[in-house]
Design an enzyme around this catalytic site. Structure first.
Site, PDB file in Angstrom:
ATOM      1  N   PRO A 131       0.827  -1.212   0.000  1.00 46.31           N
ATOM      2  CA  PRO A 131       0.000   0.000   0.000  1.00 46.31           C
ATOM      3  C   PRO A 131       0.864   1.266   0.000  1.00 46.31           C
ATOM      4  O   PRO A 131       0.564   2.233  -0.685  1.00 46.31           O
ATOM      5  CB  PRO A 131      -0.821  -0.102   1.284  1.00 46.31           C
ATOM      6  CG  PRO A 131      -0.477  -1.387   1.944  1.00 46.31           C
ATOM      7  CD  PRO A 131       0.598  -2.051   1.184  1.00 46.31           C
ATOM      8  N   PRO A 168      53.763  -6.222  14.099  1.00 47.02           N
ATOM      9  CA  PRO A 168      54.585  -6.280  15.310  1.00 47.02           C
ATOM     10  C   PRO A 168      54.325  -7.492  16.190  1.00 47.02           C
ATOM     11  O   PRO A 168      55.047  -7.710  17.147  1.00 47.02           O
ATOM     12  CB  PRO A 168      54.167  -5.009  16.043  1.00 47.02           C
ATOM     13  CG  PRO A 168      52.748  -4.825  15.641  1.00 47.02           C
ATOM     14  CD  PRO A 168      52.649  -5.282  14.218  1.00 47.02           C
ATOM     15  N   ASP A 198      61.338 -14.531   9.882  1.00 46.22           N
ATOM     16  CA  ASP A 198      62.286 -14.031  10.876  1.00 46.22           C
ATOM     17  C   ASP A 198      61.868 -14.513  12.257  1.00 46.22           C
ATOM     18  O   ASP A 198      60.715 -14.856  12.480  1.00 46.22           O
ATOM     19  CB  ASP A 198      62.262 -12.499  10.883  1.00 46.22           C
ATOM     20  CG  ASP A 198      62.897 -11.925   9.636  1.00 46.22           C
ATOM     21  OD1 ASP A 198      63.545 -12.692   8.905  1.00 46.22           O
ATOM     22  OD2 ASP A 198      62.732 -10.718   9.402  1.00 46.22           O
ATOM     23  N   LYS A 224      68.330 -13.881  12.131  1.00 42.96           N
ATOM     24  CA  LYS A 224      69.573 -13.171  11.891  1.00 42.96           C
ATOM     25  C   LYS A 224      70.116 -12.549  13.175  1.00 42.96           C
ATOM     26  O   LYS A 224      71.203 -12.020  13.191  1.00 42.96           O
ATOM     27  CB  LYS A 224      69.347 -12.084  10.825  1.00 42.96           C
ATOM     28  CG  LYS A 224      69.256 -12.664   9.427  1.00 42.96           C
ATOM     29  CD  LYS A 224      69.086 -11.587   8.393  1.00 42.96           C
ATOM     30  CE  LYS A 224      67.773 -10.862   8.592  1.00 42.96           C
ATOM     31  NZ  LYS A 224      67.605  -9.756   7.677  1.00 42.96           N
ATOM     32  N   GLY A 249      57.008  -6.581  11.340  1.00 44.35           N
ATOM     33  CA  GLY A 249      56.704  -5.202  10.971  1.00 44.35           C
ATOM     34  C   GLY A 249      56.469  -5.068   9.487  1.00 44.35           C
ATOM     35  O   GLY A 249      55.704  -5.832   8.886  1.00 44.35           O
ATOM     36  N   ASP A 250      57.156  -4.118   8.876  1.00 49.10           N
ATOM     37  CA  ASP A 250      57.041  -3.889   7.439  1.00 49.10           C
ATOM     38  C   ASP A 250      58.342  -4.318   6.758  1.00 49.10           C
ATOM     39  O   ASP A 250      59.420  -4.062   7.285  1.00 49.10           O
ATOM     40  CB  ASP A 250      56.789  -2.397   7.187  1.00 49.10           C
ATOM     41  CG  ASP A 250      56.672  -2.115   5.712  1.00 49.10           C
ATOM     42  OD1 ASP A 250      55.566  -2.275   5.170  1.00 49.10           O
ATOM     43  OD2 ASP A 250      57.699  -1.773   5.077  1.00 49.10           O
ATOM     44  N   THR A 305      54.531  -1.308  10.777  1.00 48.16           N
ATOM     45  CA  THR A 305      55.885  -1.264  11.302  1.00 48.16           C
ATOM     46  C   THR A 305      55.877  -1.005  12.808  1.00 48.16           C
ATOM     47  O   THR A 305      54.926  -0.429  13.346  1.00 48.16           O
ATOM     48  CB  THR A 305      56.694  -0.201  10.527  1.00 48.16           C
ATOM     49  OG1 THR A 305      58.064  -0.339  10.899  1.00 48.16           O
ATOM     50  CG2 THR A 305      56.224   1.215  10.823  1.00 48.16           C
ATOM     51  N   MET A 336      66.071  -0.408  17.774  1.00 48.02           N
ATOM     52  CA  MET A 336      67.411  -0.625  18.289  1.00 48.02           C
ATOM     53  C   MET A 336      67.525  -1.783  19.257  1.00 48.02           C
ATOM     54  O   MET A 336      66.543  -2.235  19.843  1.00 48.02           O
ATOM     55  CB  MET A 336      67.923   0.636  18.961  1.00 48.02           C
ATOM     56  CG  MET A 336      67.166   1.013  20.218  1.00 48.02           C
ATOM     57  SD  MET A 336      67.594   2.665  20.772  1.00 48.02           S
ATOM     58  CE  MET A 336      69.358   2.641  20.663  1.00 48.02           C
TER      59      MET A 336
HETATM   60  N1  SAH Z   1      60.871  -4.456   9.779  1.00 47.33           N
HETATM   61  C1  SAH Z   1      60.609  -4.266  11.183  1.00 47.33           C
HETATM   62  C2  SAH Z   1      61.842  -3.796  11.937  1.00 47.33           C
HETATM   63  C3  SAH Z   1      62.976  -4.760  11.966  1.00 47.33           C
HETATM   64  S1  SAH Z   1      64.327  -4.177  12.947  1.00 47.33           S
HETATM   65  C4  SAH Z   1      59.449  -3.288  11.360  1.00 47.33           C
HETATM   66  O1  SAH Z   1      59.018  -2.662  10.395  1.00 47.33           O
HETATM   67  O2  SAH Z   1      58.965  -3.170  12.493  1.00 47.33           O
HETATM   68  C5  SAH Z   1      63.974  -4.936  14.485  1.00 47.33           C
HETATM   69  C6  SAH Z   1      63.644  -3.898  15.534  1.00 47.33           C
HETATM   70  O3  SAH Z   1      62.291  -3.495  15.396  1.00 47.33           O
HETATM   71  C7  SAH Z   1      63.722  -4.404  16.946  1.00 47.33           C
HETATM   72  O4  SAH Z   1      65.051  -4.385  17.442  1.00 47.33           O
HETATM   73  C8  SAH Z   1      62.866  -3.418  17.677  1.00 47.33           C
HETATM   74  O5  SAH Z   1      63.522  -2.202  17.877  1.00 47.33           O
HETATM   75  C9  SAH Z   1      61.772  -3.170  16.661  1.00 47.33           C
HETATM   76  N2  SAH Z   1      60.582  -4.021  16.899  1.00 47.33           N
HETATM   77  C10 SAH Z   1      60.053  -4.932  16.091  1.00 47.33           C
HETATM   78  N3  SAH Z   1      58.948  -5.491  16.621  1.00 47.33           N
HETATM   79  C11 SAH Z   1      58.762  -4.904  17.810  1.00 47.33           C
HETATM   80  C12 SAH Z   1      57.794  -5.037  18.838  1.00 47.33           C
HETATM   81  N4  SAH Z   1      56.768  -5.900  18.747  1.00 47.33           N
HETATM   82  N5  SAH Z   1      57.915  -4.246  19.929  1.00 47.33           N
HETATM   83  C13 SAH Z   1      58.932  -3.379  20.028  1.00 47.33           C
HETATM   84  N6  SAH Z   1      59.868  -3.218  19.093  1.00 47.33           N
HETATM   85  C14 SAH Z   1      59.794  -3.960  17.987  1.00 47.33           C
END
Ligand code: SAH
Length: 489
Positions: free
Chosen positions: A43, A225, A248, A270, A302-303, A331, A383
């Site tokens: 309707p 991460p 890794d 590594k 990460g990246d 990352t 680092m």
């Molecule tokens: N390709 C990665 C980085 C590799 S170098 C990225 O894009 O994140 C590795 C470093 O990344 C570590 O020594 C630390 O400083 C950092 N990292 C990676 N994963 C992490 C996490 N879950 N928490 C804190 N630092 C992290």
């Protein structure tokens, strides 16, 4: 089998939808998409339905339902909120052998509308036979994430070659092998990369070559991460299709658990102190598996392009003519900042961010310290924790205030995440006090102090007791402890 699945060709066939509200609207829209000639009978119509009638996409029968509405219909959908009317429509339709769907009423329906994944020309339909529609919907969501949107284009490409594929491979087994290659190999990768022309050329090449051996490929995937929820859909799909995963040590077990069960997993650590694969060793493994026709996923924390040596790996693959794709990941800097409640930029505190690595003493030598020491910027430092002392000294020596806040995020985004905050002058000492270990990301800049108020994930940041005081030199460690004790009391 409870229901017989079928796909109906409704192009230019009359379908009646009884009802004028939101549900009728959705049902009518899907039928129109499938090319049906849809009449809505009610309707009054909702404004959206009335619009579609006005634009000629739907026809309207006004008034209350009458049996002659069924006269030319192939299918009927009952979508009102009147159960008695639904019962009547179902009976009348059955008497005329017209299939009827009564919305949300499996018992009165002679056909069900499945949950659909549309990758035209591929359509995937899921039904629970009306017993568990929510379950069917969840399953649909799951499949949606697994199937790339390029699937439709790939299917169209295969359709175009179908006759020639049949001529070239008259035996079903060989033909199947060819299709497998098409769907999982280089052709699919090219379609995903938006290079349809090249995909077509590659398919032609496959069709022309004699050997049917599959061509291997490598996908460089960012695993993020650690929190598997931070994977991209693409990463998940790549993990699902992998024959071999070279990962890794940083990649979390939760992420690896999402990969195809029978994919071979190879850890290529590594980091110091773990079994060692050189970069050349990783290259050799990628090459060996790709040349053997396998789909290799090179999975990185990460990246892959942020301190991940992804560039070198692609250069190597290019040089050896191995096809590749890259899937970005979140990352550590972006993830740790988010999971610690630290905005990397902030209108009041920081206009830029620098991502840097200070993984070894040698990398310290190449850093532009005066630039890093500048105010109003955030440093996100990838680092090893053993480098903190030197890093702190260099930064202060080049003029960054010792009172600049920092946050160290250990195991960012993982269940055991810890955040330690303080001021730059106390960095190494605070890290040692809290026994911060790798992986940890250092954030230096005014924004780091926001972790105290904006933290939301995991344990509260350690360091709430340390309110940075720009004009004062560092307090001795025992003062810190005293303040911490007061804080706890
Ligand atoms: N390709 C990665 C980085 C590799 S170098 C990225 O894009 O994140 C590795 C470093 O990344 C570590 O020594 C630390 O400083 C950092 N990292 C990676 N994963 C992490 C996490 N879950 N928490 C804190 N630092 C992290």
């Amino acid at each position: 089998m409870k229901l017989y699945p079928l796909f109906a060709d409704l192009r230019d066939r009359a379908v009646l939808v009884v009802g004028g509200g939101a549900v009728a609207e959705r049902k009518a829209a899907m039928l129109v998409d499938a090319g049906a000639r849809v009449t809505v009978g009610a309707p009054v119509l909702s404004p959206a339905l009335a619009d579609r009638v006005a634009s000629g996409r739907l026809a309207h029968r006004s008034g209350t339902f009458a049996p002659d509405w069924l006269d030319d219909a192939w299918l009927v959908v009952a979508a009102t909120d009147d159960a008695a009317l639904h019962q009547r429509i179902a009976e009348l339709a059955a008497a005329r052998r017209i299939f009827v769907n009564v919305v949300d009423d499996a018992a009165r329906s002679s056909f069900h509308v499945p949950a659909v994944i549309d990758r035209a020309p591929i359509t995937i339909a899921i039904s629970s036979g009306g017993d568990a529609p929510m379950f069917a919907r969840l399953l649909r969501e799951r499949l949606e994430t697994l199937l790339d949107h390029s699937l439709g284009t790939l299917a169209m490409l295969a359709a175009r070659l179908r006759r020639r594929i049949r001529l070239r491979h008259p035996q079903p087994a060989a033909r199947r092998g060819f299709y497998e290659q098409l769907f999982a190999g280089r052709v699919a990768a090219l379609v995903r990369s938006g290079r349809v022309g090249e995909a077509q050329a590659e398919a032609e090449r496959l069709l022309a070559t004699q050997d049917g051996a599959p061509q291997g490929s490598v996908v460089l995937v960012g695993a993020g991460p650690g929190d598997p929820g931070l994977l991209t859909l693409r990463a998940l799909r790549a993990l699902n299709e992998a024959d071999v995963i070279l990962h890794d040590r940083l990649v979390s077990a939760e992420v690896l658990a999402l990969a195809r069960r029978d994919a071979e997993r190879i850890e290529v650590a590594k980091e110091a102190g773990h079994h060692h694969t050189t970069q050349e060793g990783i290259h050799a493994l990628m090459l060996e598996h790709a040349r053997a026709g396998r789909r290799v996923v090179r999975l990185k924390g990460g990246d892959p392009f942020v301190f991940g040596r992804g560039g070198e790996e692609l250069e190597f693959l290019r040089a050896h003519d191995i096809p590749y794709e890259v899937v970005p990941g979140i990352t550590a800097a972006v993830a740790c900042a988010a999971y610690a409640g630290i905005p990397l930029t902030h209108r009041d505190h920081a206009q830029s961010v620098r991502l840097l690595t200070a993984h070894c003493k040698a990398s310290h030598d190449t850093l532009d310290w005066p630039a890093l020491a500048r105010e109003r910027q955030t440093l996100a430092v990838y680092m090893g924790v053993s480098q903190l002392d030197a890093f702190q000294r260099q930064l202060v020596a080049h003029g960054r205030a010792a009172s600049t806040p920092f946050a160290l995020v250990e195991n960012g985004s993982r269940p055991d995440q810890r955040v330690v905050t303080g001021t730059l002058g106390q960095l190494a000492r605070r890290a040692a006090e809290h026994a911060v270990t790798s992986p940890a990301l250092l954030i230096v800049g005014e924004v780091a102090s926001l972790a105290q108020s904006l933290a939301w994930f995991g344990a509260a940041p350690a360091g709430a007791e340390l309110v940075p005081r720009p004009s004062r030199p560092d307090r001795p460690a025992d003062a810190d402890r005293l303040l911490a004790a007061i804080h706890q009391a």
